[in-house]
Motif scaffolding. Structure first.
Motif, PDB file in Angstrom:
ATOM      1  N   THR A  45       0.803  -1.228   0.000  1.00  0.00           N
ATOM      2  CA  THR A  45       0.000   0.000   0.000  1.00  0.00           C
ATOM      3  C   THR A  45       0.831   1.270   0.000  1.00  0.00           C
ATOM      4  O   THR A  45       0.303   2.338  -0.290  1.00  0.00           O
ATOM      5  CB  THR A  45      -0.950   0.016   1.213  1.00  0.00           C
ATOM      6  OG1 THR A  45      -0.186  -0.099   2.420  1.00  0.00           O
ATOM      7  CG2 THR A  45      -1.948  -1.137   1.137  1.00  0.00           C
ATOM      8  N   ARG A  68      -4.603 -10.187   2.626  1.00  0.00           N
ATOM      9  CA  ARG A  68      -4.249  -8.821   2.230  1.00  0.00           C
ATOM     10  C   ARG A  68      -3.487  -8.806   0.913  1.00  0.00           C
ATOM     11  O   ARG A  68      -3.392  -7.779   0.255  1.00  0.00           O
ATOM     12  CB  ARG A  68      -3.433  -8.134   3.327  1.00  0.00           C
ATOM     13  CG  ARG A  68      -4.252  -7.845   4.580  1.00  0.00           C
ATOM     14  CD  ARG A  68      -3.415  -7.234   5.666  1.00  0.00           C
ATOM     15  NE  ARG A  68      -2.520  -8.224   6.257  1.00  0.00           N
ATOM     16  CZ  ARG A  68      -1.706  -7.979   7.280  1.00  0.00           C
ATOM     17  NH1 ARG A  68      -1.644  -6.752   7.799  1.00  0.00           N
ATOM     18  NH2 ARG A  68      -0.944  -8.932   7.761  1.00  0.00           N
ATOM     19  N   PHE A  70      -4.401 -10.464  -1.788  1.00  0.00           N
ATOM     20  CA  PHE A  70      -5.263 -10.877  -2.895  1.00  0.00           C
ATOM     21  C   PHE A  70      -5.219  -9.924  -4.084  1.00  0.00           C
ATOM     22  O   PHE A  70      -4.951 -10.329  -5.217  1.00  0.00           O
ATOM     23  CB  PHE A  70      -6.709 -11.045  -2.404  1.00  0.00           C
ATOM     24  CG  PHE A  70      -7.670 -11.365  -3.500  1.00  0.00           C
ATOM     25  CD1 PHE A  70      -7.725 -12.642  -4.049  1.00  0.00           C
ATOM     26  CD2 PHE A  70      -8.519 -10.388  -4.019  1.00  0.00           C
ATOM     27  CE1 PHE A  70      -8.603 -12.944  -5.080  1.00  0.00           C
ATOM     28  CE2 PHE A  70      -9.399 -10.688  -5.041  1.00  0.00           C
ATOM     29  CZ  PHE A  70      -9.435 -11.965  -5.573  1.00  0.00           C
ATOM     30  N   GLU A  71      -5.510  -8.642  -3.873  1.00  0.00           N
ATOM     31  CA  GLU A  71      -5.593  -7.700  -4.993  1.00  0.00           C
ATOM     32  C   GLU A  71      -4.273  -7.605  -5.742  1.00  0.00           C
ATOM     33  O   GLU A  71      -4.248  -7.596  -6.980  1.00  0.00           O
ATOM     34  CB  GLU A  71      -6.025  -6.307  -4.510  1.00  0.00           C
ATOM     35  CG  GLU A  71      -7.486  -6.212  -4.102  1.00  0.00           C
ATOM     36  CD  GLU A  71      -7.748  -6.659  -2.680  1.00  0.00           C
ATOM     37  OE1 GLU A  71      -6.786  -6.991  -1.946  1.00  0.00           O
ATOM     38  OE2 GLU A  71      -8.934  -6.704  -2.298  1.00  0.00           O
ATOM     39  N   SER A  72      -3.171  -7.547  -5.027  1.00  0.00           N
ATOM     40  CA  SER A  72      -1.862  -7.465  -5.676  1.00  0.00           C
ATOM     41  C   SER A  72      -1.565  -8.718  -6.481  1.00  0.00           C
ATOM     42  O   SER A  72      -1.037  -8.641  -7.593  1.00  0.00           O
ATOM     43  CB  SER A  72      -0.757  -7.246  -4.633  1.00  0.00           C
ATOM     44  OG  SER A  72      -0.924  -5.993  -3.998  1.00  0.00           O
ATOM     45  N   VAL A  74      -3.750 -10.747  -7.876  1.00  0.00           N
ATOM     46  CA  VAL A  74      -4.602 -10.775  -9.073  1.00  0.00           C
ATOM     47  C   VAL A  74      -4.011  -9.868 -10.155  1.00  0.00           C
ATOM     48  O   VAL A  74      -3.985 -10.238 -11.334  1.00  0.00           O
ATOM     49  CB  VAL A  74      -6.058 -10.389  -8.733  1.00  0.00           C
ATOM     50  CG1 VAL A  74      -6.874 -10.150  -9.996  1.00  0.00           C
ATOM     51  CG2 VAL A  74      -6.693 -11.490  -7.887  1.00  0.00           C
ATOM     52  N   LEU A  75      -3.523  -8.712  -9.775  1.00  0.00           N
ATOM     53  CA  LEU A  75      -2.871  -7.836 -10.757  1.00  0.00           C
ATOM     54  C   LEU A  75      -1.647  -8.519 -11.364  1.00  0.00           C
ATOM     55  O   LEU A  75      -1.421  -8.444 -12.571  1.00  0.00           O
ATOM     56  CB  LEU A  75      -2.468  -6.513 -10.108  1.00  0.00           C
ATOM     57  CG  LEU A  75      -3.627  -5.575  -9.761  1.00  0.00           C
ATOM     58  CD1 LEU A  75      -3.124  -4.386  -8.946  1.00  0.00           C
ATOM     59  CD2 LEU A  75      -4.339  -5.096 -11.010  1.00  0.00           C
ATOM     60  N   ARG A  99     -12.527 -15.456  -3.446  1.00  0.00           N
ATOM     61  CA  ARG A  99     -12.667 -14.577  -4.620  1.00  0.00           C
ATOM     62  C   ARG A  99     -11.747 -14.991  -5.766  1.00  0.00           C
ATOM     63  O   ARG A  99     -11.883 -14.503  -6.887  1.00  0.00           O
ATOM     64  CB  ARG A  99     -12.341 -13.130  -4.232  1.00  0.00           C
ATOM     65  CG  ARG A  99     -13.241 -12.562  -3.147  1.00  0.00           C
ATOM     66  CD  ARG A  99     -12.713 -11.232  -2.648  1.00  0.00           C
ATOM     67  NE  ARG A  99     -11.465 -11.424  -1.905  1.00  0.00           N
ATOM     68  CZ  ARG A  99     -10.722 -10.430  -1.419  1.00  0.00           C
ATOM     69  NH1 ARG A  99     -11.085  -9.174  -1.619  1.00  0.00           N
ATOM     70  NH2 ARG A  99      -9.613 -10.689  -0.752  1.00  0.00           N
ATOM     71  N   THR A 100     -10.818 -15.892  -5.505  1.00  0.00           N
ATOM     72  CA  THR A 100      -9.784 -16.207  -6.489  1.00  0.00           C
ATOM     73  C   THR A 100     -10.343 -16.780  -7.779  1.00  0.00           C
ATOM     74  O   THR A 100      -9.968 -16.353  -8.874  1.00  0.00           O
ATOM     75  CB  THR A 100      -8.745 -17.172  -5.878  1.00  0.00           C
ATOM     76  OG1 THR A 100      -8.145 -16.536  -4.739  1.00  0.00           O
ATOM     77  CG2 THR A 100      -7.669 -17.528  -6.874  1.00  0.00           C
ATOM     78  N   ALA A 103     -12.030 -14.153  -9.952  1.00  0.00           N
ATOM     79  CA  ALA A 103     -11.043 -13.251 -10.555  1.00  0.00           C
ATOM     80  C   ALA A 103     -10.289 -13.940 -11.684  1.00  0.00           C
ATOM     81  O   ALA A 103     -10.076 -13.354 -12.753  1.00  0.00           O
ATOM     82  CB  ALA A 103     -10.068 -12.759  -9.487  1.00  0.00           C
TER      83      ALA A 103
END
Length: 197
Positions: A45, A68, A70-72, A74-75, A99-100, A103
């Motif tokens: 972050t 924490r 997850f979003e990184s 996925v990108l 969520r994987t 995505a």
């Protein structure tokens, strides 16, 4: 240190060294050694963090089951650099975030990013989630168009559908038989579907 982490760490250490940024190696080694998950999450972050640092932090958090990351991850799963995609897929598979699969299915079926769909396809097969078969069918149908340049993605879909063994894949696998680059894999995949003759 497990083998996956060692490979990722060595690759990212070389990136840090090549960056020419003072103290990059020291920063890398600190991130590779720390047991403080909050320190790793902060890297994801904080503005101005280099890509190698974000990837290392996300990989370590993901493989430790810390959502924490997850979003990184996925990108990174949809990055243009295949080793980053592969590492993100491994970490996402171990993360256990519900969520994987959704995505990965969105990335696998995104025609604007299909050149980078190989690892999302493989991750869907590994997860064996409800989203996997529909996403692989959709992606493979699109790859069966004349002169499609994404044969590796198509082949991963064929092989994945065989691994998943779901009868819904029969029509698209039968269509894949007409494509010389996919025919042999399609025969094997069809043979793995229960009830297939």
């Amino acid at each position: 240190m497990d083998e996956e982490l060692r490979v990722v760490t060595e690759r990212l250490r070389a990136e840090a060294a090549a960056s020419g940024v003072p103290d990059a190696l020291a920063s890398h080694d600190r991130l590779a050694a720390t047991g403080d998950r909050d320190e790793l999450a902060a890297v994801l972050t904080e503005p101005g963090q280099p890509l190698w640092a974000r990837e290392l932090a996300a990989f370590r958090l993901g493989t430790a089951g810390d959502r924490r990351a997850f979003e990184s991850l996925v990108l990174l799963l949809n990055h243009r650099d295949p080793p980053r995609c592969a590492a993100a897929a491994r970490a996402l598979a171990r993360l256990g975030d519900p969520r994987t699969a959704r995505a990965a299915a969105a990335l696998a079926t995104n025609e604007l990013r299909v050149a980078y769909a190989l690892h999302p396809v493989r991750l869907l097969v590994e997860l064996r989630a409800p989203e996997a078969v529909p996403a692989l069918i959709t992606t493979l149908e699109r790859r069966l168009r004349p002169h499609d340049p994404h044969r590796r993605v198509a082949l991963a879909c064929v092989e994945g559908l065989g691994d998943l063994g779901d009868g819904r894949a029969r029509p698209v696998l039968n269509d894949a038989l007409a494509h010389p680059a996919l025919a042999e894999a399609a025969v094997r995949a069809l043979a793995r579907i229960p009830g297939q003759r």
